[in-house]
Design a protein around this motif. Structure first.
Motif, PDB file in Angstrom:
ATOM      1  N   ALA A  87       4.910  19.036  12.073  1.00 56.83           N
ATOM      2  CA  ALA A  87       5.761  17.903  11.709  1.00 56.83           C
ATOM      3  C   ALA A  87       4.962  16.609  11.699  1.00 56.83           C
ATOM      4  CB  ALA A  87       6.921  17.792  12.690  1.00 56.83           C
ATOM      5  N   ASP A  88       3.900  16.555  12.461  1.00 59.52           N
ATOM      6  CA  ASP A  88       3.171  15.295  12.614  1.00 59.52           C
ATOM      7  C   ASP A  88       1.702  15.606  12.918  1.00 59.52           C
ATOM      8  OD1 ASP A  88       2.584  12.666  12.961  1.00 59.52           O
ATOM      9  OD2 ASP A  88       3.918  12.331  14.663  1.00 59.52           O
ATOM     10  N   PRO A  89       0.960  16.059  11.890  1.00 58.77           N
ATOM     11  CA  PRO A  89      -0.406  16.557  12.143  1.00 58.77           C
ATOM     12  C   PRO A  89      -1.350  15.485  12.682  1.00 58.77           C
ATOM     13  CG  PRO A  89       0.306  17.026   9.888  1.00 58.77           C
ATOM     14  CD  PRO A  89       1.320  16.126  10.482  1.00 58.77           C
ATOM     15  N   HIS A  90      -1.006  14.222  12.484  1.00 57.09           N
ATOM     16  CA  HIS A  90      -1.927  13.165  12.917  1.00 57.09           C
ATOM     17  C   HIS A  90      -1.545  12.598  14.282  1.00 57.09           C
ATOM     18  CE1 HIS A  90      -3.979  13.086   9.061  1.00 57.09           C
ATOM     19  NE2 HIS A  90      -2.800  13.130   8.476  1.00 57.09           N
ATOM     20  N   GLU A  91      -0.675  13.311  15.022  1.00 56.96           N
ATOM     21  CA  GLU A  91      -0.166  12.764  16.274  1.00 56.96           C
ATOM     22  C   GLU A  91      -1.285  12.391  17.254  1.00 56.96           C
ATOM     23  OE1 GLU A  91       2.454  15.399  18.394  1.00 56.96           O
ATOM     24  OE2 GLU A  91       3.106  13.830  19.771  1.00 56.96           O
TER      25      GLU A  91
ATOM     26  N   SER B 106       6.955  12.633  -1.417  1.00 56.34           N
ATOM     27  CA  SER B 106       5.900  11.620  -1.498  1.00 56.34           C
ATOM     28  C   SER B 106       5.707  10.935  -0.148  1.00 56.34           C
ATOM     29  CB  SER B 106       6.175  10.612  -2.615  1.00 56.34           C
ATOM     30  OG  SER B 106       7.165   9.687  -2.253  1.00 56.34           O
ATOM     31  N   ILE B 107       6.789  10.823   0.635  1.00 59.26           N
ATOM     32  CA  ILE B 107       6.634  10.284   1.994  1.00 59.26           C
ATOM     33  C   ILE B 107       5.791  11.254   2.824  1.00 59.26           C
ATOM     34  CG2 ILE B 107       7.848   9.629   4.116  1.00 59.26           C
ATOM     35  CD1 ILE B 107       8.548   7.663   2.055  1.00 59.26           C
ATOM     36  N   GLN B 108       6.045  12.546   2.661  1.00 61.22           N
ATOM     37  CA  GLN B 108       5.247  13.531   3.399  1.00 61.22           C
ATOM     38  C   GLN B 108       3.797  13.495   2.943  1.00 61.22           C
ATOM     39  OE1 GLN B 108       6.171  15.041   6.154  1.00 61.22           O
ATOM     40  NE2 GLN B 108       8.012  13.826   5.838  1.00 61.22           N
ATOM     41  N   HIS B 109       3.598  13.245   1.646  1.00 60.06           N
ATOM     42  CA  HIS B 109       2.237  13.086   1.118  1.00 60.06           C
ATOM     43  C   HIS B 109       1.550  11.904   1.809  1.00 60.06           C
ATOM     44  CE1 HIS B 109      -1.034  12.483  -1.711  1.00 60.06           C
ATOM     45  NE2 HIS B 109      -0.546  11.305  -2.062  1.00 60.06           N
ATOM     46  N   ILE B 110       2.294  10.796   1.938  1.00 57.10           N
ATOM     47  CA  ILE B 110       1.740   9.616   2.618  1.00 57.10           C
ATOM     48  C   ILE B 110       1.424   9.949   4.074  1.00 57.10           C
ATOM     49  CG2 ILE B 110       2.350   7.324   3.506  1.00 57.10           C
ATOM     50  CD1 ILE B 110       3.960   6.937   0.863  1.00 57.10           C
TER      51      ILE B 110
ATOM     52  N   PHE C 247       0.825  -1.210   0.000  1.00 55.29           N
ATOM     53  CA  PHE C 247       0.000   0.000   0.000  1.00 55.29           C
ATOM     54  C   PHE C 247       0.861   1.262   0.000  1.00 55.29           C
ATOM     55  CE2 PHE C 247      -3.165  -3.105   1.229  1.00 55.29           C
ATOM     56  CZ  PHE C 247      -4.208  -2.722   0.394  1.00 55.29           C
ATOM     57  N   LEU C 248       2.011   1.217   0.652  1.00 57.95           N
ATOM     58  CA  LEU C 248       2.903   2.378   0.601  1.00 57.95           C
ATOM     59  C   LEU C 248       3.397   2.605  -0.822  1.00 57.95           C
ATOM     60  CD1 LEU C 248       5.003   1.865   3.854  1.00 57.95           C
ATOM     61  CD2 LEU C 248       3.434   3.739   3.384  1.00 57.95           C
ATOM     62  N   ALA C 249       3.699   1.495  -1.518  1.00 57.55           N
ATOM     63  CA  ALA C 249       4.224   1.610  -2.884  1.00 57.55           C
ATOM     64  C   ALA C 249       3.212   2.258  -3.824  1.00 57.55           C
ATOM     65  CB  ALA C 249       4.628   0.234  -3.409  1.00 57.55           C
ATOM     66  N   MET C 250       1.929   2.165  -3.482  1.00 57.27           N
ATOM     67  CA  MET C 250       0.903   2.783  -4.328  1.00 57.27           C
ATOM     68  C   MET C 250       0.975   4.304  -4.277  1.00 57.27           C
ATOM     69  SD  MET C 250      -2.384   0.460  -3.523  1.00 57.27           S
ATOM     70  CE  MET C 250      -2.313  -1.327  -3.699  1.00 57.27           C
ATOM     71  N   HIS C 251       1.596   4.839  -3.222  1.00 52.74           N
ATOM     72  CA  HIS C 251       1.627   6.299  -3.068  1.00 52.74           C
ATOM     73  C   HIS C 251       3.034   6.860  -3.127  1.00 52.74           C
ATOM     74  CE1 HIS C 251      -2.574   6.110  -1.871  1.00 52.74           C
ATOM     75  NE2 HIS C 251      -2.242   5.086  -1.121  1.00 52.74           N
ATOM     76  N   TYR C 252       4.024   5.976  -3.140  1.00 52.57           N
ATOM     77  CA  TYR C 252       5.417   6.406  -3.086  1.00 52.57           C
ATOM     78  C   TYR C 252       5.933   6.692  -4.501  1.00 52.57           C
ATOM     79  CZ  TYR C 252      10.470   6.019  -2.707  1.00 52.57           C
ATOM     80  OH  TYR C 252      11.812   6.240  -2.809  1.00 52.57           O
ATOM     81  N   LYS C 253       6.828   7.650  -4.624  1.00 54.88           N
ATOM     82  CA  LYS C 253       7.426   7.929  -5.928  1.00 54.88           C
ATOM     83  C   LYS C 253       8.942   7.785  -5.820  1.00 54.88           C
ATOM     84  CE  LYS C 253       3.768  10.776  -7.704  1.00 54.88           C
ATOM     85  NZ  LYS C 253       2.883  10.628  -6.525  1.00 54.88           N
TER      86      LYS C 253
ATOM     87  N   ASN D 244      -5.167   8.730   3.338  1.00 51.73           N
ATOM     88  CA  ASN D 244      -5.947   8.251   4.479  1.00 51.73           C
ATOM     89  C   ASN D 244      -5.186   7.150   5.210  1.00 51.73           C
ATOM     90  OD1 ASN D 244      -8.091   9.938   4.028  1.00 51.73           O
ATOM     91  ND2 ASN D 244      -9.136   8.484   2.679  1.00 51.73           N
ATOM     92  N   TYR D 245      -4.925   7.365   6.476  1.00 48.58           N
ATOM     93  CA  TYR D 245      -4.172   6.422   7.314  1.00 48.58           C
ATOM     94  C   TYR D 245      -2.802   6.081   6.724  1.00 48.58           C
ATOM     95  CZ  TYR D 245      -8.230   6.120  10.217  1.00 48.58           C
ATOM     96  OH  TYR D 245      -9.249   6.462  11.053  1.00 48.58           O
ATOM     97  N   GLY D 246      -2.292   6.972   5.871  1.00 55.24           N
ATOM     98  CA  GLY D 246      -0.952   6.780   5.323  1.00 55.24           C
ATOM     99  C   GLY D 246       0.080   6.782   6.436  1.00 55.24           C
ATOM    100  N   TRP D 247      -0.119   7.673   7.430  1.00 51.51           N
ATOM    101  CA  TRP D 247       0.811   7.730   8.566  1.00 51.51           C
ATOM    102  C   TRP D 247       0.841   6.403   9.298  1.00 51.51           C
ATOM    103  CZ3 TRP D 247      -1.909   6.833  13.048  1.00 51.51           C
ATOM    104  CH2 TRP D 247      -3.291   7.109  13.010  1.00 51.51           C
ATOM    105  N   LEU D 248      -0.320   5.723   9.369  1.00 50.27           N
ATOM    106  CA  LEU D 248      -0.372   4.431  10.057  1.00 50.27           C
ATOM    107  C   LEU D 248       0.429   3.391   9.270  1.00 50.27           C
ATOM    108  CD1 LEU D 248      -1.545   2.647  12.293  1.00 50.27           C
ATOM    109  CD2 LEU D 248      -3.538   2.284  10.854  1.00 50.27           C
ATOM    110  N   LEU D 249       0.207   3.369   7.954  1.00 48.55           N
ATOM    111  CA  LEU D 249       0.940   2.420   7.102  1.00 48.55           C
ATOM    112  C   LEU D 249       2.434   2.638   7.224  1.00 48.55           C
ATOM    113  CD1 LEU D 249      -1.117   2.543   3.778  1.00 48.55           C
ATOM    114  CD2 LEU D 249      -0.975   0.632   5.384  1.00 48.55           C
TER     115      LEU D 249
END
Lengths: 413, 214
Positions: B177-181, A70-74, A55-61, A79-84
């Protein structure tokens, strides 16, 4: 109806016999401790890494101008990219922790000894693949530590005789770590996990041939084996629950604990960070690399430090069952080795000073010695133990082991 | 073996605390509440936005924090709502004044050893030397002029006010830096609660199933 379907399938594919042989009736020693949970945990972490990774690869460039963003985009927009992403970055550390414990258990209980050498060696191959995958994955965020870590490590291949410089360029696809390096590392970081899955299959086939070792360190008679299901399915599930609490505790409450601050700065080839450190799981090996003043020597020593584990079945001559359980000297050696690893890990982390270099060199020598002394100590220890008189239970274990061997031989004929 | 697991875990944790901190950083408790972050936005716009960019924060995100659009309009100028928060100083102006570009701040709270403590200590570390030149204890090579005026503040009340402002800025940069914290902590509590119940049940089941053996 379902009976008929199963019959139809079984005539074409050995489903029922496979499930019986490898799951429902797979004989497992009943005396396995919780240290035997880490093998299945490693498998589950692998699945977690593959799933979050896809799923990360779907959004990573994979592009030097876009990957950091693109990591910051994730992290911010998906949605829940930070969790992934936090599950994946924490998962890498979790994977190594689980594998290190899995290996330590194998070393402690002597599970690498005959007839499990191939099991141990396929595991060694998996460790190397895992290290490669983790190393290449670390480049992908394209932070300062990603870039400089990859630069330092690919640079080590200059130690290759005669064609060193060409090998480095061939690995990087360029004279420096750049876009070509990033795209190939991404391709390989996506490919290698599937090679690992294949390797795990081979590892499991080898396991199911020789069956699990156990704390007593011998093949148990049939009466001491219990079916894998339901006893070990539930035990593994309980262990998984405990593991997931620790894993999510780190992934959701302390996800930045193991991310170097410098990796939150985009890669800058013009500016070297004050202090380049690899991820924690490479630190002991990195310390060995730095302890040798000569680069070629350092690379050889580092390579050897990882490969040496594979020689354990040949180095360990003792016939006393139970690994460290019934072998006091081996046990002391095991704990000293773990302490040595921790010292090396620390030395690998801190910036080198005159003092830490000396400590690192002593710890590196101790590291290699703890392998090379094994043949002598193991035979001497066995002699000493036999002379002193083994505990009755151990005598019984050896006797039953020999009996089983004899039975197998006659049974084979 | 138990000891071994513990030491391995300790290894991971302790290896982090060896960050080379030559200057002792002041430890602060970051206020992650929405009012603190909003105060931080205002302080940031007053004191930092003239030079610094927040590449990964859009004006829309500020609306999301609870500012009304008219207020955000004051900061955004001619930019659209989904534009990133760009610093107001042109690059060549910055190069002429400081010889380098002011760093991008969206990840600054995670990009230095010490994180939030570093940022707060850095903002508060300006002093006026005997020669009348302003310096910074935490980052002596800094080109940034004292943004909050701590180096010239002598009144305790004034210093306290600046300290509060610095804390608010750190609250905002920590959020940036971490808006979803906070969402992460909330989800984490649910997940750990769920896993605790599930694992307890699995433990009971394990005991029951294994009891059949005896």
């Amino acid at each position: 109806m379902s009976n008929k379907v199963m019959q139809w399938i079984d005539r074409r594919f050995p489903l029922t016999s496979f499930v019986q042989h490898d799951l429902s009736e797979y004989p497992t020693p009943r005396n396995l401790s919780y240290w035997w949970n880490f093998g299945s945990l490693a498998g589950i972490v692998l699945v977690l890494q593959v799933l979050t990774g896809i799923f990360l690869a779907m959004h990573y460039k994979a592009d030097v101008n876009m990957s950091f963003a693109s990591i910051q985009h994730i992290m911010r927009d998906v949605n829940y990219g930070w969790l992934l992403r936090y599950m994946h970055s924490t998962g890498a550390s979790a994977f190594f922790l689980v594998i290190f414990i899995h290996m330590a258990r194998t070393l402690y209980y002597g599970s690498y000894r005959a007839p499990r050498e191939l099991l141990w060696w396929t595991g060694q191959g998996l460790l190397l693949l895992l290290m490669g995958t983790a190393f290449m994955g670390y480049l992908l965020p394209w932070g300062q530590m990603s870039f400089w870590g990859a630069t330092v490590i690919t640079n080590l291949f200059r130690a290759t005789p005669f064609i060193g410089d060409q090998v480095v360029v061939w690995l990087r696809g360029d004279y420096t770590v750049g876009d070509e390096t990033l795209t190939r590392f991404f391709a390989l970081h996506y490919l290698l996990p599937f090679v690992i899955i294949g390797g795990v299959m081979i590892h499991l086939i080898a396991l199911h041939m020789v069956k699990s070792s156990n704390p007593s360190g011998i093949d148990l008679a049939d009466k001491d084996n219990i079916p894998f299901h339901p006893y070990f399915t539930i035990k593994d599930l309980y262990g998984l629950g405990v593991f997931l609490m620790v894993y999510f505790g780190f992934a959701l409450f302390f996800p930045n604990l193991l991310i170097e601050p410098a990796n939150n700065i985009p890669a800058n080839p013009m500016q070297t960070p004050n202090h380049i450190v690899p991820e924690w799981y490479f630190l002991p090996f990195y310390a060995i690399l730095r302890s040798v003043p000569n680069m070629v020597g350092g690379v050889v020593a580092m390579g050897l430090s990882v490969i040496l584990f594979a020689f354990m079945p040949l180095l360990d001559r003792s016939k006393i069952p139970g690994g460290a359980l019934y072998r006091p000297i081996f046990r002391v050696q095991f704990y000293l080795f773990i302490i040595d690893m921790l010292i090396l890990g620390y030395i690998g982390y801190v910036p080198p000073t005159d003092q830490t270099i000396v400590i690192g060199q002593i710890a590196s020598i101790a590291y290699f010695c703890s392998f090379f002394v094994v043949p002598f100590i193991s035979t001497a220890e066995e002699k000493w133990l036999r002379k002193r008189g083994l505990p009755k239970q151990v005598e019984a274990l050896i006797a039953s082991e020999e009996l089983q061997k004899a039975q197998k031989k006659t049974g084979g004929k | 073996m138990k000891k071994h697991l513990l030491t391995l875990a300790l290894c991971c944790v302790t290896s982090l605390s060896f960050a080379n901190e030559e200057v002792k950083l002041e430890k602060i408790q970051v206020d992650t509440s929405n009012p603190a972050v909003k105060r931080g936005v205002e302080a940031f716009m007053d004191s930092c936005h003239s030079c610094h960019t927040l590449k990964y924060i859009k004006y829309q995100d500020l609306v999301g924090l609870g500012f009304d659009k008219a207020k955000v309009k004051e900061w955004q100028g001619d930019w659209t709502l989904d534009a990133p928060v760009m610093g107001m100083m042109p690059d060549d102006g910055a190069m002429a004044a400081f010889g380098k570009l002011p760093p991008e701040l969206s990840l600054m709270a995670r990009a230095r050893d010490g994180g939030n403590n570093y940022l707060y200590s850095y903002l508060m570390a300006y002093y006026t030397g005997a020669d009348g030149v302003t310096g910074n204890h935490v980052f002596p090579a800094s080109k940034m002029p004292d943004p909050l005026g701590i180096s010239s503040a002598t009144e305790p009340a004034q210093r306290a006010e600046i300290a509060a402002k610095a804390k608010d800025i750190v609250s905002f940069l920590n959020w940036a830096a971490d808006p979803h914290e906070l969402e992460r902590y909330k989800l984490g509590t649910y997940i750990l609660g769920y896993l605790f119940v599930l694992t307890s049940l699995l433990f009971v089941m394990k005991k029951r199933i294994w009891a059949r053996l005896n």
